[in-house]
Design a protein around this motif. Structure first.
Motif, short mmCIF file in Angstrom:
data_model
loop_
_atom_site.label_atom_id
_atom_site.label_comp_id
_atom_site.label_asym_id
_atom_site.label_seq_id
_atom_site.Cartn_x
_atom_site.Cartn_y
_atom_site.Cartn_z
N THR A 166 0.91 -0.55 7.95
CA THR A 166 0.41 0.55 8.40
C THR A 166 -0.16 0.10 9.80
OG1 THR A 166 -1.66 0.30 7.47
CG2 THR A 166 -0.05 1.81 6.37
N LEU A 204 0.63 3.81 3.53
CA LEU A 204 1.28 4.79 4.63
C LEU A 204 0.12 5.30 5.56
CD1 LEU A 204 2.67 5.39 1.72
CD2 LEU A 204 4.31 6.37 3.20
N TYR A 252 7.23 13.91 4.29
CA TYR A 252 7.50 13.51 5.54
C TYR A 252 7.63 14.61 6.55
CZ TYR A 252 10.59 11.89 9.24
OH TYR A 252 10.92 11.40 10.63
N ALA A 257 6.21 11.74 13.13
CA ALA A 257 7.03 10.69 13.70
C ALA A 257 7.08 10.68 15.05
CB ALA A 257 8.35 10.68 13.02
N ARG A 272 4.74 9.75 8.33
CA ARG A 272 5.74 9.66 9.46
C ARG A 272 6.80 8.47 9.03
NH1 ARG A 272 1.94 6.86 14.02
NH2 ARG A 272 0.84 5.41 12.94
N ASP A 273 6.46 7.68 8.17
CA ASP A 273 7.49 6.51 7.65
C ASP A 273 8.48 7.11 6.48
OD1 ASP A 273 9.05 4.54 6.60
OD2 ASP A 273 7.39 2.98 7.25
N LYS A 276 9.72 4.27 3.80
CA LYS A 276 8.41 4.03 2.66
C LYS A 276 8.03 5.17 1.80
CE LYS A 276 5.26 1.20 3.66
NZ LYS A 276 4.18 0.72 4.15
#
Length: 294
Positions: A166, A204, A252, A257, A272-273, A276
């Motif tokens: 992170t 995250l 998400y 992102a 944003r990942d 993951k």
């Protein structure tokens, strides 16, 4: 007339219920991130998106980027480096070598932010600090003698050091997160930690709703999941949704992102990942605990 009032009230109630069902979606806010529910602190302003590690680019108004009102000899040396000394890296560079430099500076406790590969104000300040402590000219740029000393004082960074899980540093888990399977979500550090029996499995970066549509705090359970979901209110995609509180979900966000903390959700916990989160989505089961706290 009475019948008309009843109809209007019924329509209002139906709208509120629909909003609660899928009320998430990106909010349009200004670049200052005023819509975020995170505290308006210097740390929050220097967000990972506007500057992924908080390392300001040229023109940054942070204290570390502001020139001194009375330039010192070292400052003038930075402005006019000696032509006989080869510069390896300097402010404005963007490369994997800069990422390695930042990881090594973190090992020396001279940088607290995650490596990004961009050489900005915080990297410059960290390099100056190292140079001052080691009898080198404090220019803020990395010449060959500085780079050699930094290498000798540190070890080669690992993959996790170069790219931490992170950007935000997770804080201590809430006591309610220490038992069972739980998504432990901290509003203060803006992180989600997936924990099993008190051990952190993965972390995250996350963001939350604005002041007008806050993410609810408390202890919840995952009520249902949807890999592909679209908000019925805002018609925005919400992939890998895990709903936990009357329409609020972990999911998400392409907007997160792209814009980071310059935006906010309508109450959901944005991640944003995507890769993951996809892994986390497969691991989390309906009924698992969710804790949202400050």
């Amino acid at each position: 007339m009475h019948r008309k009032k009843v109809i209007i009230r019924a329509l209002g109630l139906a709208t509120a219920v629909a909003f609660a069902a899928t009320s998430c979606g990106p909010q349009k806010t200004d670049a200052t991130g005023s819509g975020s529910s995170a505290p308006a602190s210097p740390t929050a302003v220097a967000s990972p998106e506007t500057s992924p590690s908080g390392d300001g680019k040229p023109g940054d108004a942070s204290p570390s980027a502001s020139p001194s009102t009375s330039p010192s000899p070292s400052a003038s040396a930075s402005a006019s480096p000696s032509p006989t000394v080869k510069q390896v890296m300097a402010n404005g560079d963007d490369s994997e070598l800069v990422r390695e430099l930042q990881a090594r500076l973190r090992q020396l406790k001279l940088m607290a932010v995650a490596p990004t590969g961009f050489y900005g104000s915080k990297t410059t300040a960290a390099v100056k600090s190292f140079q001052s402590k080691n009898g080198l000219s404090a220019t803020g740029g990395v010449d060959e003698p500085t780079w050699k000393k930094i290498q000798n004082a540190t070890k080669k960074p690992t993959a996790d050091e170069l790219r931490p899980p992170t950007v935000n540093e997770p804080d201590a888990p809430d006591a309610r997160c220490m038992t069972g399977r739980v998504m432990c979500i901290s509003k203060e550090s803006r992180t989600l930690a997936w924990m099993i029996d008190g051990k952190v499995v993965s972390t995250l970066d996350v963001r939350f709703g604005s002041e007008n549509t806050p993410t609810r705090e408390g202890e919840f359970k995952v009520e249902w999941k949807a890999k592909d979901w679209t908000s019925t209110i805002y018609h925005t995609p919400m992939p890998y949704s895990m709903f936990f509180s009357r329409g609020q979900a972990v999911h998400y966000s392409a907007d997160f992102a792209a814009r980071g903390y310059a935006g906010a959700s309508h109450g959901c916990v944005n991640v944003r990942d995507k890769a993951k989160l996809a892994t986390l989505f497969d691991a989390v089961q309906v009924g698992d605990k969710v804790v949202v706290y400050w």
